[in-house]
Design an enzyme around this catalytic site. Structure first.
Site, mmCIF file in Angstrom:
data_model
loop_
_atom_site.group_PDB
_atom_site.id
_atom_site.type_symbol
_atom_site.label_atom_id
_atom_site.label_comp_id
_atom_site.label_asym_id
_atom_site.label_seq_id
_atom_site.Cartn_x
_atom_site.Cartn_y
_atom_site.Cartn_z
ATOM 1 C CG ASP A 19 -1.853 -1.129 1.305
ATOM 2 O OD1 ASP A 19 -2.170 -1.691 0.246
ATOM 3 O OD2 ASP A 19 -2.285 -1.472 2.432
HETATM 4 N N1 URA Z 1 -1.277 -6.059 3.657
HETATM 5 C C1 URA Z 1 -1.719 -4.800 3.748
HETATM 6 O O1 URA Z 1 -2.727 -4.538 4.376
HETATM 7 N N2 URA Z 1 -1.029 -3.848 3.110
HETATM 8 C C2 URA Z 1 0.096 -4.060 2.428
HETATM 9 O O2 URA Z 1 0.688 -3.127 1.891
HETATM 10 C C3 URA Z 1 0.565 -5.385 2.360
HETATM 11 C C4 URA Z 1 -0.144 -6.382 2.990
#
Ligand code: URA
Length: 237
Positions: free
Chosen positions: A102
């Site tokens: 993310d």
């Molecule tokens: N899980 C998440 O919630 N975000 C990420 O960036 C990777 C795994």
């Protein structure tokens, strides 16, 4: 430099043995010159023709591990002109991230121009384990531990947790650092599994990806993967 028959086989034209036969039969031309003896070596600038077909120029494969900072997007281009992970790596190769973190997640992301390896790593069948450290707004209770051991339902599908560990608790601020290892790749999966337990993830960092660990790579830093690391990643096949 590599042997001509290997270059022909690597380009996907035929097997190495058949390539040797074609060389001996005088059917292979390098830079306009017939090469009909074995042992000739080529590099990525040489133009190879086999039975009248020019082989695609071999693309040199590149492999990197980046410690992604916050507010960087896991993409090669962003319409909104936000910084992309590829902007942080100094190469002219057309690399791309393997999977996604993310915008606000930090940590280990692999970038490569090797589509075969990227497919291996992203295929759910290979169940590659990834370890995250989540800072959550609470202190885990006995019931949470039980649930984590059982696996947490997210959208009616259970996320099985390979491993988890509370690394730190701050009872005054009611926050915890929890390390979780999972082997699935649904979007925002770590944030969603904690949300389903009633906690918000305040910070999220990926510290391990399969056999790779961030080690002492600082935020925004990257390094090339070694041959043996690439080989180990291929071994997930
Ligand atoms: N899980 C998440 O919630 N975000 C990420 O960036 C990777 C795994």
């Amino acid at each position: 430099m590599e042997r001509l028959q290997k270059a022909i086989a690597d380009a996907g034209y035929t097997s190495r043995r058949k390539a040797e036969e074609l060389i001996k039969q005088g059917k292979v031309i390098v830079n306009g010159e017939v090469i009909d003896t074995l042992g000739y070596k080529v590099d990525s600038n040489d133009v190879i023709e086999v039975e009248g077909h020019t082989l695609n120029k071999r693309v040199i494969k590149e492999y990197y591990m980046l410690n992604k900072p916050r507010e960087v997007i896991c993409s090669v281009h962003d319409e909104a002109e936000r910084l992309c992970v590829t902007d942080l790596i100094d190469t002219s190769a057309r690399i791309y991230p393997v999977g996604r973190l993310d915008y606000d997640t930090t940590g280990l992301i692999i970038l490569t121009n090797d589509g075969t390896l990227a497919n291996i790593l992203m295929h759910p069948r290979h169940q590659i384990k990834k370890t995250y450290i989540a800072k959550i707004n609470g202190i885990l209770k006995e019931e949470d531990f039980k649930n984590l051991r059982k696996g947490i339902l997210v959208d009616n599908r259970r996320v099985s947790i390979d491993n988890f560990k509370v690394k730190k608790q701050d009872k005054e601020k009611t926050t915890s650092l929890v390390e979780v290892t999972i082997h699935e790749g649904r979007n925002h999966i770590v944030r969603r599994l904690f949300e389903n337990m009633g906690y918000d993830v305040l910070k999220l960092n990926r510290s391990k990806y399969g056999c790779l660990e961030l080690g002492d790579l600082k935020s925004g830093e990257y390094r090339s993967l070694s041959e043996s690391e690439v080989k180990k990643l291929y071994d997930y096949r």
